[in-house]
Design a protein around this motif. Sequence first.
Motif: not given
Lengths: 297, 403
Positions: B240-254, B270-278
Amino acid sequence: MDLIGSVFTTILLDPMINFLVILNNVLFNNYGFAIIAFTIIVRIITFPLTLRQLNQTRAMQTLQPKIQELQKRFSDPKRRQQEIMGAYKEAGINPLGCLGPMVLQFPILIALFYSIRQTLAISPEALSNLYGHIYDWHFLEASIPLGTDFFGMNMSESSLLMVVLVGGTTWIQTRTSQTVVTDDRARAQQQMMQWLLPVMFMFFTFSFPSGVALYWVATTLVSIAFNIITYGLPVLGIKPMTAPPVAQSSPLPNNKDSSDETSSVSGHKPRQYSTQARKPKDAKNNKSKRKNRRRSN
Amino acid sequence: MRDLLNLRARTVLPAYYGYVYFLRWTGLLSFIAAIVLSASCVGFASPKGWAPPQFEDGNVYVFLKEGKLFALELEETRLTEKWRFPDKDFYPLEEDIDLKAVYGPPIFVEDFIILAAYSGEIVKITKDGRYEPGSGSWILPVSGEIVGSAVVDSGRLIFGTTDGRLFVRDVDSADGRTVPPWPVDGKQVGGPIWASPLVVDGVVIIATMEGTVEAFNLETGLPVWDVPFKKDSAIAVLTLINENVLFVPGLGGIIDFVDVQSGQSIGQSFEAEGWVWSEPLVKGGVLYFGDFAGNLYAFDITKGINVEKKMWNPINVGGKIKSTPVIIGQTLVLVTEDAEVHFIDVEKGIITRRIVKEDTSDIFASIVEYQSFAWIVSENGELFRADPEAFNVVEVLISKRSD
């Protein structure tokens, strides 16, 4: 060492891992089917190497009575080796030739094993490691992690069923690859291997994920099929489906020892050892003769 | 070559054919040996856990060995072992406890500590590190493994498992019993749960490795959203990055941003260059997160989610980023999986200092701030203290009982 590892990873491991993921996606997202299909495909691609190896072994089997005969006939080890080598050469066999294709297949089989183990991602750390191997294609990344369920079996854990299957198939493989040997020591080794290998592999399987065991069962079944094609299966009256690799070697000369140089099986001109014809059991006599000579000197 | 082989054959060829058979099987055994020997090169990565250190009452609680929690007393730059759990040598009751690995930090609930283990067990031990049945301790075996951490909210212990089940238990009960109407065997959800669940205003939100995000009422167990949020890659973390929004990264980087109330996507992905797993770090209205391609991103989220509003261009640190960074003062401390610690000026978006900790095992655990230092723990239990003012990183000496 790092360079070898990088080459191995780039040329073999990574393509195999990605191909495995593609197969998984094509085969209904079933990783078990992907492992089986992948194993069969790789074994078929490397079949020419396997066939060469099997043919070499088969050719040596054909030649075995002659080799036995030579062993009995020549007591001098040097001469015996020379004659045996000559027999191999005449039949067009390199005695270590069956090892060449096997050695060539090693990196491929190791990569096959590793690719399955890597894609199974048995832990969060393993899944994290997979990142470096998966190509940056959305089609591939979207299917990570691969499902590990195969007919109710969790392929990331060991399974008793797979232990039994590994033991059974390995036993059959050793049976179908056993050649007819007349030598007692070789026969004893065959007997030992027939039981030792299945037990050993069963032991390994206890500590391996069953996905790896599934690969082993699949590759062993393919090996059994190749063995039957090459050697036949006399128990069921199945004859070899491939032609013998070498022509039947020529019969041995009738003369007991090779004082007659031209009749040597090797076709080489052997060195002169003695003007006297030696008998198979003349080793002891030679020793005593040498002793006598020394004494007389 | 042929001559060479023949020469070799002459010298090593056994005198009779049967040895060829022996050689074949020797070859097979060599194949197995090669696999075993090369295992160190490829690395199979058995579960070790990546729980970050936890600071409580002047002590550090950290997993220094797989599935073994150590309580260490902190005295300036030295740590001394107080106890370890499980301790098979001294406590027979703990003999059969094998947590395998732990991926989430220990949870402190009054006089107890709760551990969610990869072995598929939830363990409640006393604050002095003992499993004492009858004194409120319990062990709950569940199906599947636990990769994320458990959460405690309103007396409820909530956790998910890799076989796709969501459990809600009564944390204060003597045996950790299920809270009705939640099923005893856990509620089956849309896929394996690796991310730690979130609880927001009485709603449990979970993400699955099948790419779904689902929300359930904590009291009734009923779904809250009309339809679960769905993306086409696995979700291993949920924040949860603020009171209303979830940060949902995928292993594909999106990365998707999802509204907590409706479960609908907010703004563009947002498309990151690599996987986002943190888990990302949010500080001062800025969202920071790293990816496996080694990029550190920073977005201004003070006026809503807008992936165009970059604080600075992504900084590439050259190694996989699995650990969540921390900001101490004006310095962001970041560590890569291969133990490179980076001190980054958050205003300018530049690397101030880079320190490589040679011969250190992989670092997956998030960094923790304590007493103005950044604390980093490696996979093999090496503990480091990074000083963002002096720009140095020192390994903290631990006096622990030898096994």
